[in-house]
Enzyme design. Structure first.
Site, PDB file in Angstrom:
ATOM      1  N   GLY A 117       0.826  -1.204   0.000  1.00 28.64           N
ATOM      2  CA  GLY A 117       0.000   0.000   0.000  1.00 28.64           C
ATOM      3  C   GLY A 117       0.855   1.246   0.000  1.00 28.64           C
ATOM      4  N   HIS A 253      -9.898   7.675  -9.960  1.00 33.51           N
ATOM      5  CA  HIS A 253      -8.999   6.937  -9.060  1.00 33.51           C
ATOM      6  C   HIS A 253      -9.520   7.039  -7.627  1.00 33.51           C
ATOM      7  CE1 HIS A 253      -5.188   5.260  -7.557  1.00 33.51           C
ATOM      8  NE2 HIS A 253      -5.425   6.047  -6.517  1.00 33.51           N
ATOM      9  N   GLU A 360      19.782   0.267   0.062  1.00 30.61           N
ATOM     10  CA  GLU A 360      19.305  -0.145   1.388  1.00 30.61           C
ATOM     11  C   GLU A 360      17.810  -0.439   1.414  1.00 30.61           C
ATOM     12  OE1 GLU A 360      21.231   2.515   0.789  1.00 30.61           O
ATOM     13  OE2 GLU A 360      23.154   1.913   1.676  1.00 30.61           O
ATOM     14  N   PHE A 385      22.332   4.836   7.463  1.00 25.55           N
ATOM     15  CA  PHE A 385      21.736   4.541   6.157  1.00 25.55           C
ATOM     16  C   PHE A 385      20.425   3.759   6.256  1.00 25.55           C
ATOM     17  CE2 PHE A 385      26.476   4.608   5.116  1.00 25.55           C
ATOM     18  CZ  PHE A 385      26.480   5.997   5.055  1.00 25.55           C
TER      19      PHE A 385
END
Ligand SMILES: Cc1ncc(C[n+]2csc(CCOP(=O)(O)OP(=O)(O)O)c2C)c(N)n1
Ligand SMILES: [Mg+2]
Length: 612
Positions: A117, A253, A360, A385
């Protein structure tokens, strides 16, 4: 070649459209037109191509399906209802509080592996699942359905790249190219060649099809696994396909049809709709299930008090050690394995290690994918990171994923590399993950014991490791339960309780020694479990020191150890004084930086004296 199978699949597709419309109209919200563009592809996959046991969605060799465009949840729910897994009447409970048919899919439903989602995340999870299939010698395929708007996300291309590098022929991406996004047309609309070139550039075989032509879709799917490349199917579709007054129209939409519109739509679809119930679905091949059971124990560790070992190195030692008896453990890294020391695991168990390169977001998705296939994935990089993949971690929380994250190089103590490399927000970020565990060891023994705990604890666990070496202070047999803390110094008459973890624990012990020489006693606590916090241990100690607490952390002042302790103990009337990094760091020697930001032994001494 037109045969009855194709008429059947067309009919099922319309049945899926009907369910998508009626369920969203009943809910009064949802995305019916996003379901309708994908209905032919979904019907073909579920009733004409994929091999799975519809009565047992968790069967280990079922083909997997990830609805990366999670807002099309109703078509996924409809497909499973039409397999007969649950009554189709359940679909009308869509989006209701009392039902697990949520607005976007979550693993509360047995046929959903991961929450979707937040667009752009499904493909990297698919990469993890496809790698898990390879590791387990299983022949299931992983299918990922994406929106054309969705593939603007960079994370999609991180995953596409890795799938190409590892030649994942058991991974299939289907792009529902319906030309429209949420608020306008997508950047490339029906310019299918753009998508083709992009996937090809990442090493994929690409097929484009009319996404409403079942025969074409079937034919392309019959080529799955033919060569050693992942397959991208670009399905040219129309949003709202099948219903004349919404098809290919902007402005529809995320909008349900009202009752009258729904009735008109059903009148168009009903004559050709066919139920899928009773349609036979090909069975997966019978291959042995992987052994994903927890081991009885782990080999012992062997440090000597006074040894000097960085906790990041102890992490690598731990993973290599427990990986021997725990076959579930897999690891991945983002090209920092010689810094995080995950390379110690890689060298010992190369087949169980995935280099994700400097991507990552993809790495966390890959780990989540391994986790849902029964593995215990440890993903490591610099703590700093992980911030860029926070959305993946957040959604992994919704997935109730089994995910272990290890962030090294935390705080100003990394020294010379400077602020871009310093993890100074990670405790705040990771504490906010629902149900998550946050651990911050100070020596090699506690690190190794906590890695064992992480492997044995289901859910999201974060371990924070330090760059400089620190002395071993615990015995090899010392237990470190999650939610615990160690009271290292405590005497009657102590003035203040000092709570530290990681590198600042070393400083707190030095401060205790210095203060002792001046006749001032302090209690020192190692709060290695930041979440859950050992509230009772800390409260009891604080009450013996006049309710005075000093916290010391190599983290920004916001949301770290100090805020945790203050948040947990303020109701008990305990006063918490925070020592933390409060300004922008810079390069320098670790000692200089710890001193400059007021989190070294001298700063603790000064603070304690100001309070006593
Ligand atoms: C990361 C993210 N950004 C924005 C959204 C909000 N959003 C939901 S659906 C959508 C449009 C998606 O378009 P597309 O991928 O083409 O899917 P379609 O509905 O056309 O099949 C947007 C912007 C989201 N869910 N996730
Ligand atoms: Mg679209």
């Amino acid at each position: 070649m037109i045969d009855t199978n194709i008429e059947l699949l067309k009919g099922i597709a319309n049945q899926l459209r009907i369910h998508s419309i009626t369920s969203t109209t009943a809910a009064g919200s949802g995305h019916p037109t996003s379901c309708m563009s994908a209905a032919d592809v979904v019907a073909t996959l579920f009733f004409g191509h994929m091999r799975y046991d519809p009565k047992n969605p968790h069967y280990h060799n079922n083909d997997r399906f990830i609805l990366s465009k999670g807002h099309a949840a109703p078509v996924l729910y409809a497909a499973w209802a039409e397999t007969g897994l649950f009554p189709t009447s359940e679909l009308l409970k869509l989006r209701k509080f009392s039902s697990d048919f949520e607005g976007h899919p979550t693993p509360r439903l047995p046929f959903v592996d991961v929450a979707t989602g937040s667009l752009g995340q499904g493909l990297s999870i698919g990469v993890g699942m496809a790698l898990a299939a390879r590791l387990d010698s299983l022949d299931y395929n992983t299918y990922v359905l994406l929106g054309d708007g969705e593939i603007a996300e960079g994370a999609v291309w991180e995953a596409a790249s890795l799938a190409g590098i590892y030649k994942l022929k058991n991974l299939i991406a289907v792009v529902d190219a319906n030309r429209l996004g949420q608020s306008q047309a997508t950047a490339f609309g029906h310019d299918i060649g753009v998508y083709r070139k992009r996937f090809e550039a990442f090493g994929w075989r690409v097929e484009d099809v009319d996404g409403h032509d079942i025969e074409e879709i079937l034919e392309v799917l019959s080529g799955v696994g033919l060569n050693d490349q992942p397959l991208a199917i670009i399905a040219r579709t129309y949003k709202g396909a099948g219903v004349s007054f919404v098809q290919d129209k902007d402005g529809w939409h995320g909008k349900p049809l009202n009752k009258d519109e729904a009735a008109k739509a059903l009148a168009e679809l009903q004559p050709s709709a066919i139920s899928g119930i009773g349609v036979s679905i090909p069975s997966p091949s019978l291959l042995p299930a992987p052994n994903n059971s927890a081991p009885a124990g782990y080999p012992p560790l062997n440090y000597k008090p006074g040894d000097s070992v960085a906790t990041r190195e102890a992490y690598g030692n731990a993973l290599a050690r427990i990986g021997e008896t725990d076959q579930r453990i897999v690891a991945m890294d983002g090209d920092t394995k010689n810094s995080t020391y995950s390379e110690k695991f890689m060298k010992k168990f190369p087949a169980r290690f995935t280099e994700c390169f400097i991507a990552e977001q993809c790495m966390v998705g890959v780990a989540v994918g391994f986790g849902v296939r029964g593995k215990v994935p440890f993903a490591s990089t610099f703590a700093a990171f992980f911030t860029r993949t926070y959305d993946q971690i957040r959604v992994a929380g919704i997935s109730q994923a089994n995910l272990k994250l290890v962030g090294s190089h935390v705080g100003v103590s990394i020294g010379e590399d400077g602020p871009s490399q310093m993890g100074l927000e990670d405790l705040a970020m990771m504490r906010a993950i629902t149900g998550g565990v946050v651990l911050y060891p100070s020596d090699a023994v506690s690190t190794e014991k906590l890695v064992e705990q992480m492997a044995q604890t289901k859910g999201i666990c974060y371990l924070r490791t330090t760059r400089p070496k620190t002395p071993v202070i615990y015995r090899n047999d010392e237990p470190f339960p999650i939610g615990g803390a160690k009271v290292l110094r405590q005497n009657a008459g102590d003035k203040v309780t000092v709570i530290a973890a990681g590198i600042t624990l070393v400083e707190a012990i030095k401060a205790a020694d210095a203060l002792k020489n001046e006749g001032i006693g302090i209690t020192v606590i190692d709060a290695y479990s930041i979440k859950p916090l050992a509230r009772d241990v800390i409260r009891a100690a604080a009450q013996k020191t006049n309710n005075l607490v000093v916290t010391v952390e190599d983290h920004y002042a916001e949301g770290g150890l100090g805020d945790t302790v203050a948040g947990e103990l303020s109701a008990d009337g305990i006063k918490v004084h925070k020592l933390a990094v409060t300004a922008l760091p810079r390069s320098g020697k670790a000692e200089e930086l710890l001193a400059h930001f007021g989190i070294d032994a001298a700063a603790i001494v000064k603070k304690v004296k100001s309070l006593s």
